[in-house]
Structure formats: C-alpha cells, structure tokens
Design a protein around this motif. Structure first.
Motif, PDB file in Angstrom:
ATOM      1  N   ARG A  31      26.965  -8.284  43.736  1.00  0.00           N
ATOM      2  CA  ARG A  31      27.192  -7.759  42.393  1.00  0.00           C
ATOM      3  C   ARG A  31      26.117  -6.739  42.040  1.00  0.00           C
ATOM      4  NH1 ARG A  31      31.756  -8.986  39.751  1.00  0.00           N
ATOM      5  NH2 ARG A  31      30.753  -9.512  37.780  1.00  0.00           N
ATOM      6  N   ILE A  32      26.381  -5.960  40.992  1.00  0.00           N
ATOM      7  CA  ILE A  32      25.367  -5.011  40.524  1.00  0.00           C
ATOM      8  C   ILE A  32      24.975  -5.392  39.108  1.00  0.00           C
ATOM      9  CG2 ILE A  32      24.800  -2.602  40.071  1.00  0.00           C
ATOM     10  CD1 ILE A  32      26.842  -1.738  42.038  1.00  0.00           C
ATOM     11  N   LEU A  33      23.697  -5.706  38.932  1.00  0.00           N
ATOM     12  CA  LEU A  33      23.194  -6.022  37.607  1.00  0.00           C
ATOM     13  C   LEU A  33      22.338  -4.848  37.130  1.00  0.00           C
ATOM     14  CD1 LEU A  33      22.578  -7.986  35.239  1.00  0.00           C
ATOM     15  CD2 LEU A  33      20.652  -8.815  36.573  1.00  0.00           C
ATOM     16  N   GLY A  34      22.708  -4.305  35.995  1.00  0.00           N
ATOM     17  CA  GLY A  34      21.913  -3.213  35.440  1.00  0.00           C
ATOM     18  C   GLY A  34      20.827  -3.753  34.531  1.00  0.00           C
ATOM     19  N   VAL A  35      19.666  -3.110  34.546  1.00  0.00           N
ATOM     20  CA  VAL A  35      18.603  -3.484  33.617  1.00  0.00           C
ATOM     21  C   VAL A  35      18.246  -2.242  32.817  1.00  0.00           C
ATOM     22  CG1 VAL A  35      16.233  -4.277  33.382  1.00  0.00           C
ATOM     23  CG2 VAL A  35      17.684  -5.228  35.168  1.00  0.00           C
ATOM     24  N   ILE A  36      18.374  -2.314  31.497  1.00  0.00           N
ATOM     25  CA  ILE A  36      17.936  -1.174  30.703  1.00  0.00           C
ATOM     26  C   ILE A  36      16.919  -1.615  29.665  1.00  0.00           C
ATOM     27  CG2 ILE A  36      20.026   0.211  30.926  1.00  0.00           C
ATOM     28  CD1 ILE A  36      20.626  -0.686  28.007  1.00  0.00           C
ATOM     29  N   GLY A  37      16.279  -0.652  29.073  1.00  0.00           N
ATOM     30  CA  GLY A  37      15.284  -0.919  28.052  1.00  0.00           C
ATOM     31  C   GLY A  37      14.531   0.354  27.800  1.00  0.00           C
ATOM     32  N   PRO A  38      13.945   0.471  26.624  1.00  0.00           N
ATOM     33  CA  PRO A  38      13.178   1.685  26.338  1.00  0.00           C
ATOM     34  C   PRO A  38      11.935   1.763  27.216  1.00  0.00           C
ATOM     35  CG  PRO A  38      12.952   0.085  24.551  1.00  0.00           C
ATOM     36  CD  PRO A  38      13.959  -0.468  25.495  1.00  0.00           C
ATOM     37  N   GLY A  39      11.259   2.896  27.205  1.00  0.00           N
ATOM     38  CA  GLY A  39      10.046   3.076  27.999  1.00  0.00           C
ATOM     39  C   GLY A  39       9.031   1.992  27.646  1.00  0.00           C
ATOM     40  N   GLY A  40       8.392   1.432  28.658  1.00  0.00           N
ATOM     41  CA  GLY A  40       7.364   0.438  28.412  1.00  0.00           C
ATOM     42  C   GLY A  40       7.903  -0.953  28.120  1.00  0.00           C
ATOM     43  N   SER A  41       9.200  -1.176  28.313  1.00  0.00           N
ATOM     44  CA  SER A  41       9.744  -2.496  27.989  1.00  0.00           C
ATOM     45  C   SER A  41       9.542  -3.480  29.137  1.00  0.00           C
ATOM     46  CB  SER A  41      11.229  -2.383  27.644  1.00  0.00           C
ATOM     47  OG  SER A  41      11.912  -1.775  28.701  1.00  0.00           O
TER      48      SER A  41
END
Ligand SMILES: Nc1ncnc2c1ncn2[C@@H]1O[C@H](COP(=O)(O)OP(=O)(O)OP(=O)(O)O)[C@@H](O)[C@H]1O
Ligand code: SF4
Ligand SMILES: [Mg+2]
Lengths: 326, 606
Positions: free
Chosen positions: B37-47
């Motif tokens: 599977r593909i799990l995406g991780v996002i978050g603002p800079g420095g998260s």
C-alpha cells in the motif's frame, strides 16, 4: 581527446615557465658582482689574462647573445661545461691558472645526472617515511574531529613543525651515529647513509600531510553522500575506504606534488649537514664557486622536474575527481 | 499472520536530547502500513515529517533520539533488535529516498557503479555481471534514456530529475518491501516532478513495494497515496483514506492545509488585472540576448555557445505586477542579472524610465541602482551573520551616503514596522530569525531606498504556504502605499496566478508566451504553457489533463540548440515544420502573444 588537449596545453605552459626561469637565472648571474673568471684563475693572475680567458669564453658578449648561444646548446641537450670542475672529480684549485686542464672540465649534464639519483633516493625515502607515519594519524584524526586523536595529531604536528631541521639533524647524527653507532651519518657509501637525512626531512613534511589529511577527511565525512551511504546499506568500512579516503586524497596529492618538487629542488641544509652528495650539495658548491653553467643547469633541470610533477599530479587528481576536468 | 501490518508504529516519540525540557519533535505517533500500500504523510514545514522518516530508517542524529514507542516491521520491533540485524534491514528490506538526489551519491564515482556497489553490499551473493544487468534494466524502467551509456556517467552529469530516478533505482534494486520517500519531488521542476509521481505509482504496482510517501503538498500526496496521515507539530492530526481527508477533513490542521492551497482556476474577481494602456512603461526589455561561451574540456578548438537568454522582449507598466515563470535552467536568473545591470546583454536594450540602462552616465547609473531593488530567494545565505538586523536594513542608506546615524536608525525602524518585524529585533543578529522573518529583513532592506521597481527572484520559494500568503499580503499593502511595481521571477505557477497581472512563460531562454493572467490560465496558447498548467499540483479539477499535455523527458541542453522550435523535442503536437523553422510570436489580441506554429493571429478587438 581530453588527455591530448590537456597535455599539449600544460606542456606548452611548462616550456614557457622553464624558459622564463632560465632567462631570469641567466641574467641575474651575470649582473651580480663577482667575476667567475677571477675565481677560476686565482687572485694572482694578471688582469690581462683574466680578460683574455673571459673573451675566449664569450663572457664579454652582450647578455642576449650569450643567452641565445646557451639556449641553442640546451635544446641539443648540452648544458655546457662547469667552470671549475674537472671531469675527473674534485673542484679545481684556484691557483691553477696555467689552463692545462681546460679541456677536461666536467659536463654539467653529467654532473647533474650523476648527482640527481642520490637526491631522488633521499626524496623518495623521506616521502615514504613521512607517509607511513602521517597517513594513519591524519586519517584517524579526520575521522574523529575534536576528539583525542584529532588533538593528538595537532600537538604532534606542532612539535614536528617547531623542530629546526639543522638541530634535529645534528642531534640524530650524534645519537644514532656517534653514540650508538647504528647508522652512518656523513657522506655516502651505501643506502644506509640516506636514512638519517630522510628522517629529518620526513619530520619536516609529516605535519603538512597530517594537517591536510585530517582536514580533508573530516570535510568529506560531513558530506551528505557519506551519511546517505549508510542508509543505502553500505557498511562503515566500505564507506570510509572506498568513498571517504578516495575523495579526501585529492588535496593530499597536491600537497605531495609540491613537497616532492621542493625536495628535489633543494634540501640544501640537510644535504649540507650530512655532507650528502645530492643536488643540494652540488648547488651550494656551485654557488660558492660562482660556477654559472652548473647553477643554470640545476635550475633548468629542477624547473623541468617541477613542471612535470605538477602535470602528473593534476592528471592524477582529475582521474580521482573527474569534476576537475574543466 | 495476515493481521500483522508490514509496518506498525506505536507511540513513537522523538525528543531532542534527554533533558526534562527537551523539545518533542515527534509526540506519540502511531500508524500502520499494510504491504503493497501507499501511505502519504503530509504536514506543514517543521511538523516532523523528515524526523519520522529518519526514525524509521534508524538515521536520527544527535541530539535527536527515540525516547519511547516502537517501530514494528513484520511484527518485530526494529528499535529492540540487535544493531547488526537492524543494519541488515537498511537498504535491503527498508529503502529510503530523500529530497536531495544530487547530494546522495559520491560525486567521483559512476552512478551505475554505485548502484552495483549498493546491491552487492546488501545482497552479497549477486555477481557483478548480474548486478550490472539488473541496474541497467531498472534504469531503463524508470525512463532514463540510453541507460547503458548513462550507467557510466558521474552524478554531476545527471540532471536533478534523472538523479532522482537513479536514486529510486538504487532504492528499489534490492526489491525492498518498504520504501520511504521523503519529499522526493520537492527539488524538481513541476513537469519532471509529475513524471516521478507517475513513476512511483507504476513501480509500486510492478514491484509490490509498500511506500511511505512524505510531502509537504497535499495535491502531490493525493496523487499517489491510498491513505493520508496528517502531521501537525509532531502529532498525528488525522489518518484516513485520501478522498475522506480531502472531502471531509476532520482536523483543523487538515482544513488549514486545504484552504491554503492556491487556486488556479477559481474565479473570484481577485485576479490582478493589467494596467491600462496609458500607464507609464517603467522597464522595457527589447530583443535582449545573452550568450555564454563554454570552454571546451580540453581547452582546444573553438568554444561552444550556451544561449541563456534569447531575443526576449516585454514591457512592464507602472503599478503592475509582472511575472516570469519557467523551470530550472530556462534563463530566469540570467534575465534577472541583465535586468539589474549586473551583466550586459550581448544584443538588445534594456530601457528603464525612458533611458537605456547601459547608456547612462554615472549619476544615471546611481539613480538606477536606487530605483531598482532585488530580493533574492535564499533567506539563509543572504544575510551577513555578524551584523545586527538594524545595520543590515540601514546599510543601503550608508552605501548611498544618506542621512546621519540618527535619521538612518529612524528610517530602519520605520521599515521594520512596515514589514511587520518587531522593533525590539533592531539590535539582534539574524541567526535566530525564521525563514519568513529573514525574508522580511531582505524586503525592508530593499525598500528603504524607496525604489520604483522591486525584482523578486524566487523570493517566496523557500517559505511554506502560510508564510507565503502573509508576505503576499504584505507586498500588496506596500504596493498600495508606495506605488511599487513588482517583477516576480518564479518557477511557481500558482504564485504568479495569484499576484501577477501579466505573465511571461520562458522555455530555454525564450519567452514562448506572454499573456494576461486570465488568458494564460483559461486559454493558454503555447503547448508548453498547457504542460506547466497540467503539472501544477492542485486538488481542483484540472482544465488540462496530464494525459494530454504532460511532457516526457527534460529540457534539452541550451548548448548548441538545434534549429526550429526549442520545444519540439518534448512537444506533444510537434510536426515537421517545428524542427526546421523557429515559430515567430503570433499576436492573440493586442498584447498577448505566443510562439507556436499552430496558432492563428487574432485580430485586435476594437
Ligand atoms: N537536530 C535537531 N535538534 C533540534 N531540533 C530539531 C533537530 N532537527 C530537527 N529539529 C526540529 O524538529 C522539527 C521537525 O523537523 P523536520 O525536519 O522533521 O520537519 P519536516 O516536517 O520534515 O519539515 P519540512 O517540511 O521543512 O521538511 C522542527 O521544528 C525542527 O526545527
Ligand atoms: S511550434 Fe511546434 S514544437 Fe513548437 S510548440 Fe508549437 S507545435 Fe510544439
Ligand atoms: Mg523535511
């Protein structure tokens, strides 16, 4: 293609450098005070004789004419004859102005080719000794910047640098030769005579190698591809041996080139102390005796060596780091 | 067995040091990733995204360390494993690709040799020959042209996009079960980044590799991932399937990320409009070209020519924001150097305020240097670390010999107020500032001489969305107050959509299209403009489908360009004529123009 262009360009530059050096030395020797003919024939000889010999040797012609004559000899491999040295050996005494031995004066080229091997041997041994000691210390220091191996390397380097070479030479000769009798010190009869002067020179060079290596190894170890290599799955030994050391060796190579050239050109003090029959000693005597052709010959040969070593080092460096091919 | 996920992270906490008050970089992070599977991780800079990636591959560097939690790979805790076993997982079973492809390989070894070296380090049984075959095959599979030849080249001979492909090959060659990809499209041009994303999808299907795909951009993640995990301040804000996260964001952090996304095709009447015809022309660029001779490697033969800027013309009117967009290497920075008179063009003229920039006397040049100011990208490199912020801001006054010490101080404090820097920072050093604050210092410093034209070369590129929005608001306010004219040079198409009235699109040194904002985004004339628009990361319905417009390959080298249209090698609509004749600009209306053989001139509406 790159190689051909590189060699053509660098050799052309080299020829210009050697010509300039030759011309400079040639002119300088002729404008500084002190008449070599007077030294050759001795203080007792009449002025007319001095003039006569000088005329005959072409020493009263304008400098450019003399230079042209000299150069035309040099390109044919003829560096001229020594003013003072007979072909047989020791320098001619000052009083012998009867001129009987003129025909047998030594060829400069012969003098240099007979002496140079001693100096090359000394330089190579000194270099090898320095490398054997300095490379492990420098690498170790570079791998642990700021910690004890680094500090130890720094102290050792400072100590080595601050030892005067003539003092070290004398102390070594006294201890190992006079007191312990392990190694010969003065003159040359066999390989053993090279060891003590080589140690003195190695001590002189080692701190530069240690410093250069520790700085460049530490710098390479901070590069991102070194850290990335571990994450890519490479082992630490492989990272250091195959990547870090290879890339850190370029500055070292440049340093070795310069040091080797210096060693060839004039280990004056050390050869003088140990009475080692190399180019350094030859130079000192030539200068003392105002032996113009010999001084010039040594200058040409060493500057050619300098140029060749430089080309070789740069070529090697571009083989290690192809980005240097500009 | 089927219940154990491939990767199970429980309560992972990373702190900077063991002290009581040590900052928590990751706080109680838990998630799981199933095989394939593909799990995406996002978050603002420095998260904490990069910290998470590094923790997973055991690459945290002091003072960072895992203080609690577990990372289970196939049910076994990596953190509790003997270190040699954990080391054997690295590169073999768990592979990593980062956002700095150029720095990831030894610059003095062939790329191919390094891939082989890696494969044989993690799979000692593989022969050199077999390793080589596998490497060449994979290089081909990631669409590196002529892989046999590229195999024996050095990293510096690769472009950024190609190097990123090579790093993907390096990661995948040992058939890992888990690939951690941290910001892999970030350093790339959008059209190349879009190709890499497509590649990731293909590869995960083909090799059955599970992927943890980390990015700061939600549209990018949404493109590839099955599920998305949103990080915020080191904590998991939410974790859900992509569509749910986008259509029904539950956490405020997610909503913020979505709201901040620039809208490319959203018409809300805020599009900057071009100045009227009567507006004064501030800067006029007339047929400007710049050529650099490139020394032949051997130093023999005649030098080749690198055509960095080719026959560029445009006018910038007073009070109007002008944009120049294009991908890396298209000549934007050379153009900037020409416009600021740092370099002289080989042909053509640059006219500022009715006077040729290079034909002015001393006083004229001095005036030019005051009235045109430049703000650069890199907020970390451009400030001298030893000077106080006040000194930095007032330095231009000193250079131009203006005011006494007291008056300069007052001016500098004024400027700090205007750009929103706290006046108490006057005496501090810039080292402690955030990227956004540093960029404000740069803006204040440029403004203090009251210039008429401000050139912003990638000024906002290093900032995150929030900070970008704030600075754009600031620019608008300053423009209203001081009547500046801005020239934005950027690779970011969403940015120029938001702030520029007219936009020039550059490709390989040429302006291929020059159009008003609305026209460019809703009716682009040039195929390259369409490709740029189709590759821009956005959650909106795309007006230009990547399938129709997306480019293959990368821009050719600007050295010794072939005749004809420079875009022909990548253009989906290229035909024979394109390879022979360089298309002249075709006017579409009075001001808009594009250079493509497919266009018909449009009459000027009267
Ligand atoms: N060595 C360190 N010591 C202290 N704090 C650190 C260290 N490394 C990172 N941090 C802090 O940890 C936080 C998370 O950093 P991280 O690099 O993981 O963020 P990120 O989400 O990857 O950001 P970006 O989007 O900019 O890549 C940041 O506040 C950063 O300042
Ligand atoms: S001229 Fe031809 S190659 Fe160039 S953009 Fe137009 S269609 Fe494409
Ligand atoms: Mg990061």
């Amino acid at each position: 293609m790159f190689l051909l262009g590189f060699l053509t360009r660098r050799l052309a530059q080299g020829v210009v450098i050697v010509l300039l050096v030759t011309f400079l030395i040639f002119t300088l020797l002729r404008v500084i005070p002190g008449d070599p003919v007077r030294l050759m024939v001795g203080g007792m000889a009449p002025d007319t004789l001095v003039e006569e010999i000088a005329e005959e040797m072409g020493l009263r012609d304008p400098i450019p004419v003399q230079f042209a004559r000299y150069l035309s000899g040099v390109v044919q491999g003829d560096l001229g004859q020594s003013f003072v040295r007979p072909a047989s050996g020791a320098a001619v005494g000052g009083a012998a102005f009867d001129d009987a031995t003129r025909g047998e004066r030594a060829q400069v080229l012969t003098l240099i080719t007979e002496t140079a091997p001693y100096t090359i041997q000394l330089a190579l041994l000194a270099m090898a000794l320095a490398l054997v000691v300095a490379v492990p210390i420098g690498v170790f220091a570079g791998l642990s910047p700021g910690r004890w191996p680094d500090r130890m390397a720094l102290y050792l380097g400072s100590v080595f640098v601050s030892v005067p070479n003539f003092w070290l030479g004398i102390v070594l000769a006294l201890v190992f030769s006079v007191q312990l009798g392990w190694l010969p010190a003065i003159g040359y009869e066999n390989f053993a005579y090279t060891i003590l002067p080589a140690i003195v020179l190695a001590v002189e060079i080692a701190p530069f190698i240690i410093r250069t290596l520790s700085v460049s190894v530490a710098q390479v170890m901070r590069e991102s591809y070194i850290a990335a290599a571990a994450v890519r799955g490479l082992g630490q030994t492989r990272i250091i041996m195959a990547h870090a050391l290879k890339n850190a060796s370029v500055p070292l190579l440049n340093l070795l080139g310069v040091q080797f050239s210096l060693l060839l050109g004039g280990v004056l003090v050390v050869e003088f102390i140990f009475d080692y029959p190399g180019l350094g000693l030859l130079t000192i005597n030539a200068v003392l005796q105002r032996d113009f052709p010999l001084i010039q010959g040594i200058a040409i040969v060493t500057s050619v060596a300098f140029v060749m070593i430089n080309i070789f080092v740069d070529l090697l460096a571009t083989m290690i780091d192809p980005r240097l091919e500009y | 067995m089927t219940d154990t996920p491939l990767l199970g992270v429980r309560g992972l906490t990373v702190e900077a040091g063991r002290a009581e008050a040590a900052p928590r970089i990751l706080d109680d992070v838990s998630f799981s990733l199933q095989a394939k599977r593909i799990l995406g991780v996002i978050g603002p800079g420095g998260s904490g995204k990069t910290t998470l990636a590094h923790a997973l591959v055991n690459w945290l560097r002091p003072p960072l360390e895992v203080t609690s939690g577990e990372i289970r790979f196939r049910g076994e805790d990596i953190l509790a494993m003997p270190s040699d076993r954990a080391a054997r997982l690295r590169g073999k079973t768990i592979a990593y690709v980062g956002g700095d492809p150029q720095g990831a390989m030894n610059p003095t070894m062939h790329v191919g040799e390094q891939i082989i070296e890696k494969l044989r380090a993690v799979e000692p049984g593989v022969s050199y020959k077999e390793a080589r075959e596998r490497a060449v095959a994979l290089l081909g599979a990631v669409h590196i042209p002529s892989p046999e030849q590229r195999f024996g080249e050095y990293p510096f001979q690769y472009s950024g996009g190609m190097m990123q492909r090579a790093m993907i090959v390096d990661a995948l060659i040992a058939n890992p079960e888990l690939l951690i990809a941290d910001s892999i499209t970030q350093p790339l041009d959008v059209t190349v980044g879009a190709q890499i994303l497509k590649l990731m999808r293909e590869l995960s299907e083909r090799f059955d590799t599970a992927i943890l795909f980390i990015s700061a951009s939600l549209p990018t993640v949404a493109d590839v991932a099955d599920e998305v995990l949103v990080l915020e301040g080191g904590r998991v804000a939410e974790c859900a399937p992509v569509d749910d996260v986008i259509s029904r964001p539950r956490h405020a952090a997610t909503r913020k990320l979505i709201n901040e996304l620039p809208k490319l095709w959203h018409r809300d009447g805020t599009t900057p409009v071009a100045a009227t015809d009567k507006a004064q022309t501030v800067l006029s660029v007339q047929n400007v070209s710049r050529v650099y001779p490139i020394k032949n490697k051997s130093g023999l033969g005649k030098p080749k020519l690198l055509q960095a800027v080719r026959d560029v013309s445009f006018d910038i009117h007073a009070g109007e924001n002008f944009g120049v967009v294009g991908e890396s290497g298209c000549g934007k920075s050379t153009l900037m150097r020409l416009l600021t008179a740092l370099e002289k063009p080989d042909t053509g003229h640059i006219v500022f305020d009715g006077e040729d920039v290079f034909g002015r006397g001393r006083a004229g040049t001095r005036r030019f240097r005051r009235e045109v100011q430049l703000v650069l990208q890199d907020p970390f490199g451009s400030l001298p670390p030893q000077s106080s912020i006040g000194e930095i801001i007032s330095e231009p006054l000193v250079i131009h010999g203006e005011g006494d010490r007291r008056r300069r101080r007052a001016r500098a404090l004024d400027m700090m107020g205007e750009v929103g820097l706290d006046k108490s920072l006057y005496e501090s050093l810039p080292t402690r500032l955030t990227a956004g604050q540093r960029q404000r210092v740069n803006v204040a410093r440029a403004m203090i001489l009251e210039p008429r034209l401000m050139i912003m070369d990638e000024t906002l590129s290093a900032l995150d969305q929030t900070e970008q929005s704030r600075l754009i608001d600031l620019f608008e306010r300053l423009q209203a107050q001081h009547g500046f004219t801005y020239l934005f040079i950027s690779h970011d198409i969403a940015l120029v959509r938001r702030v520029c009235a007219r936009i020039a699109v550059m490709y390989l040194g040429e302006v291929v299209e020059l159009a008003a904002n609305e026209r460019l985004f809703f009716d682009p004339g040039h195929p390259y403009s369409k490709a740029l628009l189709s590759a821009a990361p956005t959650l909106e319905d795309r007006r230009y489908r990547p399938e129709d417009c997306l480019l293959e390959g990368e821009p050719p080298s600007p050295i010794d360009l072939p005749p004809g249209c420079a875009f022909a090698s990548r253009c989906p609509s290229a035909h024979d004529r394109c390879r022979e004749v360089n298309p002249p600009p075709v006017y579409r209306g009075e001001h808009d123009r594009a250079a493509c053989h497919l266009l018909q001139p449009e009459p000027v509406a009267s």
